[in-house]
Design an enzyme around this catalytic site. Sequence first.
Site, short mmCIF file in Angstrom:
data_model
loop_
_atom_site.label_atom_id
_atom_site.label_comp_id
_atom_site.label_asym_id
_atom_site.label_seq_id
_atom_site.Cartn_x
_atom_site.Cartn_y
_atom_site.Cartn_z
N ALA A 194 0.71 -0.97 -0.45
CA ALA A 194 -0.11 -0.18 0.10
C ALA A 194 0.63 0.96 -0.36
O ALA A 194 0.23 2.08 -0.55
CB ALA A 194 -0.96 -0.37 1.43
N GLN A 203 0.14 -6.67 -3.25
CA GLN A 203 -0.33 -6.62 -2.26
C GLN A 203 -1.55 -5.67 -2.68
O GLN A 203 -2.78 -5.83 -2.48
CB GLN A 203 -0.39 -6.50 -1.22
CG GLN A 203 1.21 -7.69 -1.26
CD GLN A 203 1.79 -6.98 0.39
OE1 GLN A 203 1.35 -7.63 1.78
NE2 GLN A 203 3.01 -6.49 -0.06
N HIS A 237 -3.78 -9.97 -4.01
CA HIS A 237 -5.12 -10.09 -3.16
C HIS A 237 -6.24 -9.44 -4.18
O HIS A 237 -7.00 -8.63 -3.59
CB HIS A 237 -4.68 -8.36 -2.15
CG HIS A 237 -3.92 -9.23 -1.07
ND1 HIS A 237 -2.76 -8.39 -0.09
CD2 HIS A 237 -2.83 -10.90 -0.67
CE1 HIS A 237 -2.34 -8.94 0.52
NE2 HIS A 237 -2.36 -10.15 0.44
N CYS A 289 -19.24 -12.76 -7.53
CA CYS A 289 -20.49 -13.08 -6.06
C CYS A 289 -19.89 -14.12 -5.39
O CYS A 289 -19.48 -15.02 -5.67
CB CYS A 289 -21.76 -13.70 -7.40
SG CYS A 289 -23.53 -14.59 -6.50
N CYS A 306 -22.37 -17.66 -6.60
CA CYS A 306 -22.04 -18.81 -8.30
C CYS A 306 -21.05 -18.21 -8.69
O CYS A 306 -20.57 -19.11 -9.84
CB CYS A 306 -23.44 -18.33 -8.72
SG CYS A 306 -23.28 -16.35 -9.69
N CYS A 358 -28.11 -14.57 -9.35
CA CYS A 358 -27.86 -16.06 -8.48
C CYS A 358 -28.83 -15.12 -7.12
O CYS A 358 -29.52 -15.57 -6.11
CB CYS A 358 -27.39 -16.66 -8.07
SG CYS A 358 -26.20 -16.74 -7.11
N SER A 399 4.29 -3.38 4.85
CA SER A 399 4.79 -3.79 6.33
C SER A 399 5.54 -4.49 6.60
O SER A 399 5.95 -4.95 7.42
CB SER A 399 4.22 -3.09 6.97
OG SER A 399 2.80 -3.72 6.51
#
Length: 254
Positions: free
Chosen positions: A26, A105, A125, A133, A136, A161, A200
Amino acid sequence: MAEHPDVRRIAGWISKAEHVVALTGAGISTESGIPDFRGPQGVWTKNPRAERLSNIDHYMADPQVRAEVWKARLESPTWSARPAPGHEALAELERQGHLHTLITQNIDGLHQLAGSSPDRLVEIHGTMREVVCMQCGDRGPAQVVLDRVRGGESDPECWDCGGILKSATISFGQPLVDADLRRSEAAAAACDLFLAIGTSLVVYPVAALPQIALDAGARLVIVNGEPTPYDHAADVVITGPIGEVLPAVVSYLS
Ligand code: NAD
């Protein structure tokens, strides 16, 4: 800021290395206006309660948490953010043929916007630019769902769904995508230089990647604003702004 004395040394290592891997966190996107989690201005540093919104169990169990997450997504600075000099420098490193794999990340998509190619990039990530979803598995662009949130749906359901929709990101408590983890581990095990940038290095299993590289005999370079658990094992640690350090490194390469 005067140039750090190790900048030129890192450039020398990159130019001689055969297989460079970079891992970003980040911290590379704070200069694009997106706060990190654990830095001094981090989302969790300022509001420890926010950590709950990143946990999959809370998300799946509680419509109120989902409503808070969608609202936060809607208001995220990511949608108007532009790549920072650190993202640009890594894209340039790849263009010059020096970067084998870029593992991020981050979920903000700024490496691609800077020009890093998807086939060199592992978004370990996931990405907030898509939704999935949870029932489904259907995927689609985030903006379509965010438009529904904007239109008044606090917890939009899957159109197909009726299942729970979620950003296509890995929340705490969710397993990583196996193929992404294996590709990242293989890249770390094969590299001779591992750059850890703006992270980090406390979120596992990603935080194990520098150790895999060290065990394989690679050099480890860390560029971060604060100490990390790997500083003692690194060949160089630069504590300084990524947006100054990375462009300075790249300026010595071609
Ligand atoms: P982190 O918040 O734990 O750590 C970020 C590190 O970056 C801090 O140690 C901080 O000192 C450093 N940093 C911040 N700005 C910097 C700068 N300009 N120059 C140098 N260092 C700087 O982040 P993490 O290790 O990536 O782990 C957090 C998790 O949160 C990740 O899994 C990631 O998916 C997610 N996250 C992503 C984003 C994003 O996509 N932009 C933002 C917040 C959190």
